[in-house]
Motif scaffolding. Structure first.
Motif, PDB file in Angstrom:
ATOM      1  N   ASP A  38      28.444  61.925  25.259  1.00  0.00           N
ATOM      2  CA  ASP A  38      29.893  62.097  25.429  1.00  0.00           C
ATOM      3  C   ASP A  38      30.439  61.082  26.426  1.00  0.00           C
ATOM      4  O   ASP A  38      30.925  61.443  27.492  1.00  0.00           O
ATOM      5  N   LEU A  39      30.351  59.809  26.082  1.00  0.00           N
ATOM      6  CA  LEU A  39      30.901  58.769  26.938  1.00  0.00           C
ATOM      7  C   LEU A  39      32.225  58.312  26.346  1.00  0.00           C
ATOM      8  O   LEU A  39      32.303  57.970  25.170  1.00  0.00           O
ATOM      9  N   ARG A  40      33.271  58.353  27.158  1.00  0.00           N
ATOM     10  CA  ARG A  40      34.605  57.904  26.747  1.00  0.00           C
ATOM     11  C   ARG A  40      34.898  56.604  27.482  1.00  0.00           C
ATOM     12  O   ARG A  40      34.773  56.530  28.700  1.00  0.00           O
ATOM     13  N   LEU A  41      35.304  55.599  26.740  1.00  0.00           N
ATOM     14  CA  LEU A  41      35.569  54.274  27.295  1.00  0.00           C
ATOM     15  C   LEU A  41      37.066  54.072  27.460  1.00  0.00           C
ATOM     16  O   LEU A  41      37.850  54.351  26.548  1.00  0.00           O
ATOM     17  N   VAL A  42      37.457  53.568  28.632  1.00  0.00           N
ATOM     18  CA  VAL A  42      38.846  53.230  28.939  1.00  0.00           C
ATOM     19  C   VAL A  42      38.883  51.753  29.287  1.00  0.00           C
ATOM     20  O   VAL A  42      38.164  51.301  30.177  1.00  0.00           O
ATOM     21  N   TYR A  43      39.708  50.985  28.577  1.00  0.00           N
ATOM     22  CA  TYR A  43      39.837  49.551  28.812  1.00  0.00           C
ATOM     23  C   TYR A  43      41.178  49.265  29.467  1.00  0.00           C
ATOM     24  O   TYR A  43      42.233  49.490  28.874  1.00  0.00           O
ATOM     25  N   LEU A  44      41.128  48.775  30.705  1.00  0.00           N
ATOM     26  CA  LEU A  44      42.336  48.396  31.440  1.00  0.00           C
ATOM     27  C   LEU A  44      42.658  46.942  31.116  1.00  0.00           C
ATOM     28  O   LEU A  44      41.921  46.033  31.499  1.00  0.00           O
ATOM     29  N   HIS A  45      43.746  46.745  30.400  1.00  0.00           N
ATOM     30  CA  HIS A  45      44.113  45.430  29.877  1.00  0.00           C
ATOM     31  C   HIS A  45      45.345  44.883  30.596  1.00  0.00           C
ATOM     32  O   HIS A  45      46.316  45.602  30.793  1.00  0.00           O
ATOM     33  N   GLY A  46      45.270  43.609  30.964  1.00  0.00           N
ATOM     34  CA  GLY A  46      46.418  42.959  31.591  1.00  0.00           C
ATOM     35  C   GLY A  46      46.435  41.476  31.290  1.00  0.00           C
ATOM     36  O   GLY A  46      45.424  40.904  30.878  1.00  0.00           O
ATOM     37  N   SER A  47      47.572  40.856  31.514  1.00  0.00           N
ATOM     38  CA  SER A  47      47.700  39.427  31.263  1.00  0.00           C
ATOM     39  C   SER A  47      46.885  38.641  32.290  1.00  0.00           C
ATOM     40  O   SER A  47      46.696  39.104  33.429  1.00  0.00           O
ATOM     41  N   PRO A  48      46.416  37.457  31.919  1.00  0.00           N
ATOM     42  CA  PRO A  48      45.685  36.622  32.884  1.00  0.00           C
ATOM     43  C   PRO A  48      46.503  36.333  34.146  1.00  0.00           C
ATOM     44  O   PRO A  48      45.952  36.290  35.245  1.00  0.00           O
ATOM     45  N   GLU A  49      47.810  36.200  33.993  1.00  0.00           N
ATOM     46  CA  GLU A  49      48.668  35.910  35.153  1.00  0.00           C
ATOM     47  C   GLU A  49      48.697  37.086  36.136  1.00  0.00           C
ATOM     48  O   GLU A  49      48.572  36.896  37.346  1.00  0.00           O
ATOM     49  N   LEU A  50      48.865  38.295  35.608  1.00  0.00           N
ATOM     50  CA  LEU A  50      48.880  39.485  36.471  1.00  0.00           C
ATOM     51  C   LEU A  50      47.524  39.684  37.132  1.00  0.00           C
ATOM     52  O   LEU A  50      47.435  39.976  38.334  1.00  0.00           O
ATOM     53  N   LEU A  51      46.452  39.504  36.367  1.00  0.00           N
ATOM     54  CA  LEU A  51      45.109  39.659  36.924  1.00  0.00           C
ATOM     55  C   LEU A  51      44.859  38.647  38.034  1.00  0.00           C
ATOM     56  O   LEU A  51      44.335  39.000  39.096  1.00  0.00           O
ATOM     57  N   ALA A  52      45.256  37.391  37.823  1.00  0.00           N
ATOM     58  CA  ALA A  52      45.069  36.348  38.842  1.00  0.00           C
ATOM     59  C   ALA A  52      45.862  36.669  40.103  1.00  0.00           C
ATOM     60  O   ALA A  52      45.372  36.478  41.219  1.00  0.00           O
ATOM     61  N   GLU A  53      47.044  37.193  39.929  1.00  0.00           N
ATOM     62  CA  GLU A  53      47.870  37.584  41.080  1.00  0.00           C
ATOM     63  C   GLU A  53      47.179  38.690  41.881  1.00  0.00           C
ATOM     64  O   GLU A  53      47.103  38.625  43.106  1.00  0.00           O
ATOM     65  N   ARG A  54      46.655  39.663  41.187  1.00  0.00           N
ATOM     66  CA  ARG A  54      45.979  40.777  41.863  1.00  0.00           C
ATOM     67  C   ARG A  54      44.702  40.318  42.571  1.00  0.00           C
ATOM     68  O   ARG A  54      44.467  40.685  43.719  1.00  0.00           O
ATOM     69  N   VAL A  55      43.875  39.534  41.866  1.00  0.00           N
ATOM     70  CA  VAL A  55      42.618  39.073  42.460  1.00  0.00           C
ATOM     71  C   VAL A  55      42.905  38.173  43.659  1.00  0.00           C
ATOM     72  O   VAL A  55      42.240  38.270  44.691  1.00  0.00           O
ATOM     73  N   GLY A  56      43.915  37.315  43.538  1.00  0.00           N
ATOM     74  CA  GLY A  56      44.266  36.420  44.640  1.00  0.00           C
ATOM     75  C   GLY A  56      44.780  37.143  45.869  1.00  0.00           C
ATOM     76  O   GLY A  56      44.652  36.638  46.984  1.00  0.00           O
ATOM     77  N   GLY A  57      45.332  38.336  45.675  1.00  0.00           N
ATOM     78  CA  GLY A  57      45.882  39.101  46.789  1.00  0.00           C
ATOM     79  C   GLY A  57      44.896  40.027  47.464  1.00  0.00           C
ATOM     80  O   GLY A  57      45.213  40.657  48.475  1.00  0.00           O
ATOM     81  N   ARG A  58      43.679  40.122  46.941  1.00  0.00           N
ATOM     82  CA  ARG A  58      42.685  41.034  47.531  1.00  0.00           C
ATOM     83  C   ARG A  58      42.067  40.431  48.774  1.00  0.00           C
ATOM     84  O   ARG A  58      41.828  39.229  48.850  1.00  0.00           O
ATOM     85  N   ARG A  59      41.760  41.291  49.713  1.00  0.00           N
ATOM     86  CA  ARG A  59      41.077  40.875  50.933  1.00  0.00           C
ATOM     87  C   ARG A  59      39.832  41.732  51.119  1.00  0.00           C
ATOM     88  O   ARG A  59      39.834  42.913  50.804  1.00  0.00           O
ATOM     89  N   GLY A  60      38.757  41.106  51.595  1.00  0.00           N
ATOM     90  CA  GLY A  60      37.554  41.854  51.932  1.00  0.00           C
ATOM     91  C   GLY A  60      36.701  42.240  50.745  1.00  0.00           C
ATOM     92  O   GLY A  60      35.852  43.121  50.859  1.00  0.00           O
ATOM     93  N   HIS A  61      36.895  41.599  49.604  1.00  0.00           N
ATOM     94  CA  HIS A  61      36.074  41.900  48.426  1.00  0.00           C
ATOM     95  C   HIS A  61      35.183  40.700  48.157  1.00  0.00           C
ATOM     96  O   HIS A  61      35.601  39.562  48.315  1.00  0.00           O
ATOM     97  N   PHE A  62      33.945  40.959  47.729  1.00  0.00           N
ATOM     98  CA  PHE A  62      32.976  39.875  47.548  1.00  0.00           C
ATOM     99  C   PHE A  62      33.253  39.001  46.329  1.00  0.00           C
ATOM    100  O   PHE A  62      32.701  37.917  46.207  1.00  0.00           O
ATOM    101  N   PHE A  63      34.112  39.433  45.416  1.00  0.00           N
ATOM    102  CA  PHE A  63      34.364  38.691  44.185  1.00  0.00           C
ATOM    103  C   PHE A  63      35.264  37.498  44.476  1.00  0.00           C
ATOM    104  O   PHE A  63      36.400  37.654  44.911  1.00  0.00           O
ATOM    105  N   ALA A  64      34.756  36.288  44.233  1.00  0.00           N
ATOM    106  CA  ALA A  64      35.539  35.076  44.453  1.00  0.00           C
ATOM    107  C   ALA A  64      36.593  34.946  43.354  1.00  0.00           C
ATOM    108  O   ALA A  64      36.278  35.067  42.174  1.00  0.00           O
TER     109      ALA A  64
END
Length: 164
Positions: free
Chosen positions: A96-122
């Motif tokens: 009983d595994l239910r998959l949820v896919y969070l989808h967003g535009s590359p621009e929104l994703l780049a904005e979010r990733v660029g604004g993060r602090r203290g996370h190991f993901f470059a």
């Protein structure tokens, strides 16, 4: 029920996963907990992981998913699960595994990733994830637009997971 919240970095997997687990009254685990120090160091240095790097991480996640299922526990996991093969491995022998896919535009994703602090993901690794991503179909996953507020997304998921 086991819920796997997936998407590329910046899609909100941890935020949505934590909120969803709270609403469902169950536990939450983030895939980052299952990465070894070597993988985290590679990503922090801007080096993309290979399938060989990801294999032990995915096996550890799968074992955690199976353990929750064996105990009859509801649980929410957050994991990028970029490729169909990764999702197949995580889903193997999980009834009983239910998959949820969070989808967003590359621009929104780049904005979010660029604004993060203290996370190991470059941030420069986002494009590698987008290039690697094999998006799930609507038959495989609940597909959610991340432009909504986290609360609206969780409300939508609670209704969908309940069958409504």
């Amino acid at each position: 029920m086991i819920v796997l919240v997936m998407g590329v970095s910046g899609s909100g997997k941890t935020t949505i996963g934590e909120l969803l687990a709270s609403r469902l009254g169950c536990g939450f685990s983030d895939a980052d907990e299952f990465h070894g120090a070597q993988n985290k160091a590679k990503m922090a240095s801007g080096i993309a992981l290979t399938d060989a790097d990801r294999a032990p991480w995915l096996r550890a996640m799968h074992e955690a998913i199976l353990a929750r299922q064996r105990r009859g526990e509801d649980h929410v996991f957050a994991c990028s699960a970029l490729k169909r093969g990764y999702r197949d491995l995580l889903h193997e022998n999980v009834a009983d595994l239910r998959l949820v896919y969070l989808h967003g535009s590359p621009e929104l994703l780049a904005e979010r990733v660029g604004g993060r602090r203290g996370h190991f993901f470059a941030p420069q690794l986002l494009q590698d994830q987008l290039d690697t991503l094999e998006p799930p179909s609507a038959e495989e996953a609940l597909i959610v637009d991340i432009r909504q507020t986290p609360e609206a997304i969780v409300e939508q998921l609670v209704r969908a997971l309940a069958g409504g």
